[in-house]
Design a protein around this motif. Structure first.
Motif, mmCIF file in Angstrom:
data_model
loop_
_atom_site.group_PDB
_atom_site.id
_atom_site.type_symbol
_atom_site.label_atom_id
_atom_site.label_comp_id
_atom_site.label_asym_id
_atom_site.label_seq_id
_atom_site.Cartn_x
_atom_site.Cartn_y
_atom_site.Cartn_z
ATOM 1 N N GLY A 30 0.779 -1.255 -0.293
ATOM 2 C CA GLY A 30 0.008 -0.176 -0.118
ATOM 3 C C GLY A 30 0.713 1.214 -0.111
ATOM 4 O O GLY A 30 0.392 2.412 -0.231
ATOM 5 N N LYS A 34 4.189 4.116 -7.318
ATOM 6 C CA LYS A 34 4.780 3.985 -8.848
ATOM 7 C C LYS A 34 5.484 2.788 -9.178
ATOM 8 O O LYS A 34 6.303 2.400 -8.389
ATOM 9 N N ASN A 49 -1.161 -6.022 -15.181
ATOM 10 C CA ASN A 49 -2.307 -5.569 -14.537
ATOM 11 C C ASN A 49 -3.183 -6.450 -13.925
ATOM 12 O O ASN A 49 -3.693 -6.009 -12.837
ATOM 13 N N GLU A 50 -3.478 -7.489 -14.592
ATOM 14 C CA GLU A 50 -4.470 -8.392 -14.104
ATOM 15 C C GLU A 50 -3.813 -9.066 -12.537
ATOM 16 O O GLU A 50 -4.723 -9.157 -11.760
ATOM 17 N N GLY A 53 -3.636 -6.629 -9.609
ATOM 18 C CA GLY A 53 -4.963 -6.433 -9.353
ATOM 19 C C GLY A 53 -5.335 -7.451 -8.035
ATOM 20 O O GLY A 53 -6.115 -7.016 -7.080
ATOM 21 N N LYS A 54 -4.633 -8.630 -8.123
ATOM 22 C CA LYS A 54 -4.737 -9.677 -6.761
ATOM 23 C C LYS A 54 -3.772 -9.075 -5.667
ATOM 24 O O LYS A 54 -4.051 -9.743 -4.635
ATOM 25 N N PHE A 56 -2.446 -5.572 -5.026
ATOM 26 C CA PHE A 56 -2.641 -4.054 -4.721
ATOM 27 C C PHE A 56 -3.936 -3.884 -4.661
ATOM 28 O O PHE A 56 -4.978 -4.241 -5.198
ATOM 29 N N SER A 57 -4.309 -2.722 -3.853
ATOM 30 C CA SER A 57 -5.715 -2.130 -3.594
ATOM 31 C C SER A 57 -5.984 -1.020 -4.414
ATOM 32 O O SER A 57 -4.787 -0.210 -4.827
ATOM 33 N N GLN A 58 -7.056 -0.566 -4.655
ATOM 34 C CA GLN A 58 -7.203 0.787 -5.152
ATOM 35 C C GLN A 58 -7.243 1.723 -4.195
ATOM 36 O O GLN A 58 -7.362 1.588 -3.197
ATOM 37 N N PRO A 59 -6.445 2.959 -4.665
ATOM 38 C CA PRO A 59 -6.059 3.308 -5.942
ATOM 39 C C PRO A 59 -4.602 2.562 -6.367
ATOM 40 O O PRO A 59 -3.848 2.725 -5.317
ATOM 41 N N TYR A 60 -4.780 2.051 -7.392
ATOM 42 C CA TYR A 60 -3.391 1.157 -7.731
ATOM 43 C C TYR A 60 -2.306 2.270 -7.988
ATOM 44 O O TYR A 60 -2.434 3.227 -8.336
ATOM 45 N N ARG A 63 2.022 3.242 -13.042
ATOM 46 C CA ARG A 63 2.515 2.267 -13.728
ATOM 47 C C ARG A 63 2.983 2.719 -15.038
ATOM 48 O O ARG A 63 2.267 3.414 -15.852
#
Length: 85
Positions: A30, A34, A49-50, A53-54, A56-60, A63
């Motif tokens: 978290g 960058k 990116n896929e 997503g497993k 990292f949490s939003q906001p990512y 990149r």
């Protein structure tokens, strides 16, 4: 350390390595703001990116994908450098 084979395994290994380095300094994913992603095949960026997503949490983290002709130790597709804020 042996190089893992396949883009998915390489992405997972890079994230595991990044987690370990960040944890050693008292942080977590978290804290990453960058990532610079070095790929020998930019078509793999969607996999990055896929899989990210497993983990990292939003906001990512922001990149940037950088296409390179080769990576150290013959890595086929992925290298990440992260920055914590």
């Amino acid at each position: 350390m042996e190089m893992v084979q396949g883009i998915d395994a390489q992405i997972e290994q890079v994230i595991a390595n990044l987690k370990a380095v960040i944890a050693a300094s008292g942080g977590n994913l978290g804290d990453v703001v960058k990532l610079n992603v070095y790929l020998t095949d930019l078509s793999n960026f969607s996999r990055v990116n896929e899989i990210m997503g497993k983990h990292f949490s939003q906001p990512y983290p922001a990149r940037a994908a950088i296409g390179v002709s080769a990576l150290p130790r013959g890595a086929g597709g992925n290298g990440c450098r992260g920055g914590a804020g």
